[in-house]
Design a protein around this motif. Structure first.
Motif, PDB file in Angstrom:
ATOM      1  N   ASN A 210       2.640   2.787   3.271  1.00  0.00           N
ATOM      2  CA  ASN A 210       1.179   1.504   2.677  1.00  0.00           C
ATOM      3  C   ASN A 210       0.105   2.343   3.750  1.00  0.00           C
ATOM      4  O   ASN A 210      -0.100   1.967   4.531  1.00  0.00           O
ATOM      5  CB  ASN A 210       1.456   0.063   3.461  1.00  0.00           C
ATOM      6  CG  ASN A 210       0.382  -0.457   2.683  1.00  0.00           C
ATOM      7  OD1 ASN A 210      -0.259  -0.326   1.660  1.00  0.00           O
ATOM      8  ND2 ASN A 210       0.503  -1.395   3.347  1.00  0.00           N
TER       9      ASN A 210
ATOM     10  N   ARG B 166       0.575   0.059  -2.620  1.00  0.00           N
ATOM     11  CA  ARG B 166       0.285   1.154  -2.880  1.00  0.00           C
ATOM     12  C   ARG B 166      -0.202   1.534  -4.629  1.00  0.00           C
ATOM     13  O   ARG B 166      -0.255   2.618  -4.653  1.00  0.00           O
ATOM     14  CB  ARG B 166       1.778   2.384  -2.910  1.00  0.00           C
ATOM     15  CG  ARG B 166       2.009   2.869  -1.298  1.00  0.00           C
ATOM     16  CD  ARG B 166       2.898   3.260  -1.259  1.00  0.00           C
ATOM     17  NE  ARG B 166       4.783   3.041  -1.802  1.00  0.00           N
ATOM     18  CZ  ARG B 166       5.530   2.228  -1.255  1.00  0.00           C
ATOM     19  NH1 ARG B 166       5.679   2.175  -0.003  1.00  0.00           N
ATOM     20  NH2 ARG B 166       6.258   1.658  -1.549  1.00  0.00           N
TER      21      ARG B 166
ATOM     22  N   TRP C 105      -3.651  -2.711   5.233  1.00  0.00           N
ATOM     23  CA  TRP C 105      -3.187  -1.083   5.239  1.00  0.00           C
ATOM     24  C   TRP C 105      -1.640  -0.940   5.928  1.00  0.00           C
ATOM     25  O   TRP C 105      -1.500  -0.409   7.088  1.00  0.00           O
ATOM     26  CB  TRP C 105      -4.246   0.567   5.337  1.00  0.00           C
ATOM     27  CG  TRP C 105      -4.952   0.460   4.328  1.00  0.00           C
ATOM     28  CD1 TRP C 105      -6.058  -0.077   4.833  1.00  0.00           C
ATOM     29  CD2 TRP C 105      -4.346   0.479   2.952  1.00  0.00           C
ATOM     30  NE1 TRP C 105      -6.907   0.307   3.564  1.00  0.00           N
ATOM     31  CE2 TRP C 105      -5.906   0.282   1.879  1.00  0.00           C
ATOM     32  CE3 TRP C 105      -3.714   0.415   1.520  1.00  0.00           C
ATOM     33  CZ2 TRP C 105      -6.460   0.442   1.091  1.00  0.00           C
ATOM     34  CZ3 TRP C 105      -3.748   0.373   0.444  1.00  0.00           C
ATOM     35  CH2 TRP C 105      -4.907   0.097  -0.156  1.00  0.00           C
TER      36      TRP C 105
ATOM     37  N   THR D 124       1.873  -1.627   7.784  1.00  0.00           N
ATOM     38  CA  THR D 124       3.527  -1.085   7.551  1.00  0.00           C
ATOM     39  C   THR D 124       3.944  -1.815   7.747  1.00  0.00           C
ATOM     40  O   THR D 124       5.843  -0.919   7.292  1.00  0.00           O
ATOM     41  CB  THR D 124       3.435   0.741   7.632  1.00  0.00           C
ATOM     42  OG1 THR D 124       2.881   0.382   9.054  1.00  0.00           O
ATOM     43  CG2 THR D 124       2.075   1.916   7.465  1.00  0.00           C
TER      44      THR D 124
ATOM     45  N   GLN E 118       5.666  -3.018   3.889  1.00  0.00           N
ATOM     46  CA  GLN E 118       5.652  -1.462   3.280  1.00  0.00           C
ATOM     47  C   GLN E 118       5.426  -0.250   3.471  1.00  0.00           C
ATOM     48  O   GLN E 118       4.135  -0.060   4.282  1.00  0.00           O
ATOM     49  CB  GLN E 118       4.507  -1.507   1.715  1.00  0.00           C
ATOM     50  CG  GLN E 118       4.328  -0.997   0.807  1.00  0.00           C
ATOM     51  CD  GLN E 118       3.556  -1.709  -0.369  1.00  0.00           C
ATOM     52  OE1 GLN E 118       2.385  -1.441  -0.659  1.00  0.00           O
ATOM     53  NE2 GLN E 118       3.782  -1.507  -1.546  1.00  0.00           N
ATOM     54  N   SER E 119       6.473   0.532   3.695  1.00  0.00           N
ATOM     55  CA  SER E 119       6.414   1.772   4.339  1.00  0.00           C
ATOM     56  C   SER E 119       5.992   2.081   3.847  1.00  0.00           C
ATOM     57  O   SER E 119       5.796   2.293   2.312  1.00  0.00           O
ATOM     58  CB  SER E 119       7.903   1.831   4.567  1.00  0.00           C
ATOM     59  OG  SER E 119       7.907   2.786   3.067  1.00  0.00           O
TER      60      SER E 119
END
Length: 185
Positions: free
Chosen positions: A72, A42, A64, A66, A69-70
Motif C-alpha cells: 500500500n 492501491r 498508506w 501496510t 494491505q501489503s
C-alpha cells in the motif's frame, strides 16, 4: 481454515470487483463529478469510480499503512492509475480520514471500501464519518462498504442530516459486508 482461505481468495478475485462495480453504478454518476475515495489503498474502487468520470476527477486519500494491505503506497496507486489509462482523472493525496484536508462541500460523490473499520476507536470512526459528511456537497451521494461498524456509520450520517440506507448484507465478499448509501439534502 482452508475453507476460509478459499472464500477470501474467491472474494478478492471475483466478489469484490462485482460488488464495487455495482456500488459505483448505484451512484448514477453523470460523468463530470468530483469524487473522493476515502482509504483508497492501491486503487481498485478509485479506478472503478474514475472509469465513470470521463469529464470529472476522483481523489483518493490514504495514510498508506501496510498493516492491512501489503504494498500500500501512493506510488503503487499512481502506477495502477497509469496502467489503467486513467492517471489524468485521478489525484492521489496522503491524509487522515479523521481530518480530511478538503473544504466543506467539495465532492459530489464519496466512496470507501473496507477502510473506516481500521480506525482504532469508535470515536475515531465517528469523526471520520462526520468528515465524510462535511466534505460532501448538498445533493451529493455516498456509498461506504465495510464488514463492521456500518450501523454506526449510518447513525452518524443521519445525525449529520443525510438521508441514509444501510443495505442488507452482501455475501459476494468474505467476510460479508454491508453498504451504507446516503444523500445529502
Amino acid at each position: 481454515m482452508a475453507a476460509e482461505a478459499i472464500l477470501m481468495t474467491l472474494s478478492s478475485l471475483y466478489g469484490k470487483r462485482i460488488l464495487l462495480r455495482r456500488m459505483v453504478d448505484s451512484l448514477v454518476l453523470r460523468g463530470g463529478e468530483q469524487a473522493l475515495d476515502v482509504g483508497c489503498g492501491r486503487g481498485m474502487l478509485l479506478l472503478e469510480t474514475a472509469s465513470r468520470l470521463p469529464r470529472g476527477r476522483v481523489t483518493g486519500i490514504d495514510l498508506w499503512s501496510t498493516r492491512d494491505q501489503s504494498g500500500n503506497a501512493a506510488e503503487a496507486t499512481a502506477r495502477n492509475a497509469e496502467l489503467a489509462g486513467m492517471a489524468d482523472r485521478v489525484q492521489i493525496d496522503t491524509g487522515d480520514m479523521r481530518q480530511l484536508p478538503y473544504a466543506d462541500a467539495s465532492f459530489d460523490a464519496i466512496v470507501s471500501s473496507l477502510a473506516i473499520h481500521n480506525l482504532p476507536t469508535e470515536t475515531d470512526r465517528e469523526q471520520a464519518v462526520r468528515e465524510i459528511a462535511r466534505v460532501l456537497k448538498p445533493g451529493g451521494q455516498l456509498a461506504l462498504l465495510d464488514f463492521r461498524h456500518t450501523a454506526l456509520y449510518a447513525q452518524v450520517l443521519r445525525e449529520a442530516g443525510l438521508d441514509v440506507r444501510r443495505l442488507w448484507p452482501e455475501f459476494r465478499m468474505f467476510p460479508w459486508v454491508w453498504i451504507v448509501r446516503g444523500r445529502k439534502a
